[in-house]
Design an enzyme around this catalytic site. Structure first.
Site, PDB file in Angstrom:
ATOM      1  N   GLY A  55       0.572   5.877   0.733  1.00 54.98           N
ATOM      2  CA  GLY A  55      -0.223   7.001   1.217  1.00 54.98           C
ATOM      3  C   GLY A  55       0.655   8.227   1.342  1.00 54.98           C
ATOM      4  O   GLY A  55       1.803   8.237   0.873  1.00 54.98           O
ATOM      5  N   LYS A 102       7.156  -0.097   6.740  1.00 58.31           N
ATOM      6  CA  LYS A 102       6.620   1.178   6.290  1.00 58.31           C
ATOM      7  C   LYS A 102       7.801   2.115   6.087  1.00 58.31           C
ATOM      8  O   LYS A 102       8.622   2.289   6.986  1.00 58.31           O
ATOM      9  CB  LYS A 102       5.639   1.753   7.320  1.00 58.31           C
ATOM     10  CG  LYS A 102       4.995   3.060   6.883  1.00 58.31           C
ATOM     11  CD  LYS A 102       4.000   3.591   7.913  1.00 58.31           C
ATOM     12  CE  LYS A 102       2.674   2.883   7.847  1.00 58.31           C
ATOM     13  NZ  LYS A 102       1.625   3.601   8.624  1.00 58.31           N
ATOM     14  N   VAL A 133       4.160   0.965   2.069  1.00 57.91           N
ATOM     15  CA  VAL A 133       4.330  -0.233   2.890  1.00 57.91           C
ATOM     16  C   VAL A 133       4.610  -1.412   1.972  1.00 57.91           C
ATOM     17  O   VAL A 133       3.953  -1.588   0.947  1.00 57.91           O
ATOM     18  CB  VAL A 133       3.067  -0.535   3.732  1.00 57.91           C
ATOM     19  CG1 VAL A 133       3.255  -1.809   4.550  1.00 57.91           C
ATOM     20  CG2 VAL A 133       2.753   0.632   4.654  1.00 57.91           C
ATOM     21  N   ASP A 145      -8.790   7.052  13.550  1.00 59.05           N
ATOM     22  CA  ASP A 145      -9.057   6.504  12.228  1.00 59.05           C
ATOM     23  C   ASP A 145      -9.425   5.018  12.308  1.00 59.05           C
ATOM     24  O   ASP A 145      -8.882   4.186  11.571  1.00 59.05           O
ATOM     25  CB  ASP A 145      -7.847   6.701  11.320  1.00 59.05           C
ATOM     26  CG  ASP A 145      -8.208   6.650   9.834  1.00 59.05           C
ATOM     27  OD1 ASP A 145      -9.403   6.832   9.505  1.00 59.05           O
ATOM     28  OD2 ASP A 145      -7.294   6.442   9.010  1.00 59.05           O
ATOM     29  N   GLY A 154       0.826  -1.202   0.000  1.00 60.28           N
ATOM     30  CA  GLY A 154       0.000   0.000   0.000  1.00 60.28           C
ATOM     31  C   GLY A 154       0.855   1.244   0.000  1.00 60.28           C
ATOM     32  O   GLY A 154       2.080   1.184   0.152  1.00 60.28           O
TER      33      GLY A 154
END
Length: 300
Positions: free
Chosen positions: A21, A51, A26, A148, A19
């Site tokens: 962002g 990460k 990651v 979150d 992933g």
């Protein structure tokens, strides 16, 4: 003072991307010979999640690393494994290593069930909810709000749900009026005025529970009669409905906290299930620290 370790990449190799962002990206990470987590038997090899962010823009990664350290005594939060810095293609990166959730996210689990024309069972939904509540109780006891809680940030490790991604975790009142998080899981007080307390996380958990049992995301514009029809179709039990409504009270002062919800009949009044066997519960005031094999090639 930090110690740069350009050779540290030799101790692990970067795998496929999981992933990305605003923080960076990651990937999977595989320990190599010489790494504290390396096992001679390749069939038992540990896989980590790493990460990473460019060193010059990695302040949020440092902050998240420090939070993982603070919460390391809770088995219901993804485990921190260490950190280092590497040079890759003439670029310097900061990396933090975490427990890899081979079971994916709760979002993946819900999506997978939907693709087969089914939903997550209420028994499984309760198990997930209980694990997340234990994690939230621990985070809140340390004076923080996750900010979150959503299905993407609830990860499955060996059949157990764990809270992941501490990138937005703050102390209440840290950024007054600033709206952070994912809008569809955001409590009314957060969405309207940027107010974040521990009760905001409970609203997010309620959204996740509704999605697990009904297979439908609860949208802010939904009316009560529409919600009622969805619940009826899902055959959500009375206990689950009552629990869910304690999470979704508009007034945060009246909304139940994690401690109270852990005592709700939906959580406590149930027969033992295979998922409950040997379950761990994190202690709010641990008397001894947990021993974790850490790979730490830099000092903060």
């Amino acid at each position: 003072m930090e110690v740069s370790t350009p050779e540290s990449m030799k101790l692990w190799e970067r795998g496929r991307k999981l992933g990305a962002g605003g923080y960076g990206f990651v990937c999977l990470a595989h320990p190599l010979a010489g790494h504290p987590l390396f096992l001679p038997d390749s069939s038992l090899q540990i896989v980590m999640a790493v990460k990473s962010a460019k060193y010059t823009s990695s302040s949020s990664l440092i902050r998240e690393r420090n939070l993982f350290k603070k919460f390391k005594d809770c088995p219901h939060i993804i485990r921190y494994l260490g950190c280092d810095c590497t040079y890759e293609e003439d670029e310097r990166f900061r990396n933090i290593f975490m427990q890899y959730a081979a079971g994916g996210s709760l979002h993946d689990r819900i999506k997978s069930a939907a693709s087969r024309g089914t939903r997550i069972s209420e028994i499984e939904a309760r198990e997930v909810t209980e694990c997340v509540l234990h994690g939230l109780r621990f985070i809140h006891s340390k004076g923080y709000v996750h900010c979150d809680i959503k299905t993407d940030n609830i990860l499955i490790v060996k059949g157990k749900a764990k809270i992941g991604d501490l990138g937005l975790t703050i102390k209440p009142g840290k950024y007054p009026g600033k709206i952070i998080g994912t809008r569809n899981y955001m409590a009314p007080e957060s969405f309207k005025s940027g107010d974040y307390t521990s009760k905001a996380d409970i609203w997010g958990l309620g959204c996740c529970l509704f999605e697990m049992i009904t297979g439908v995301k609860i949208w802010r514009h939904m009316k009560e009669d529409e919600i009622h029809k969805i619940i009826e179709r899902s055959r959500m039990s009375d206990k689950a409905q009552l629990f869910w409504r304690k999470c979704m009270v508009e007034d945060p002062e009246q909304r139940w906290d994690a401690e109270l919800l852990l005592q709700h009949p939906f959580i406590v009044d149930h027969p033992p299930s295979p998922l409950s066997t040997g379950k761990q519960v994190c202690k709010i005031m641990p008397t001894s620290s947990t021993t974790v094999c850490q790979y730490k090639a830099e000092e903060a």
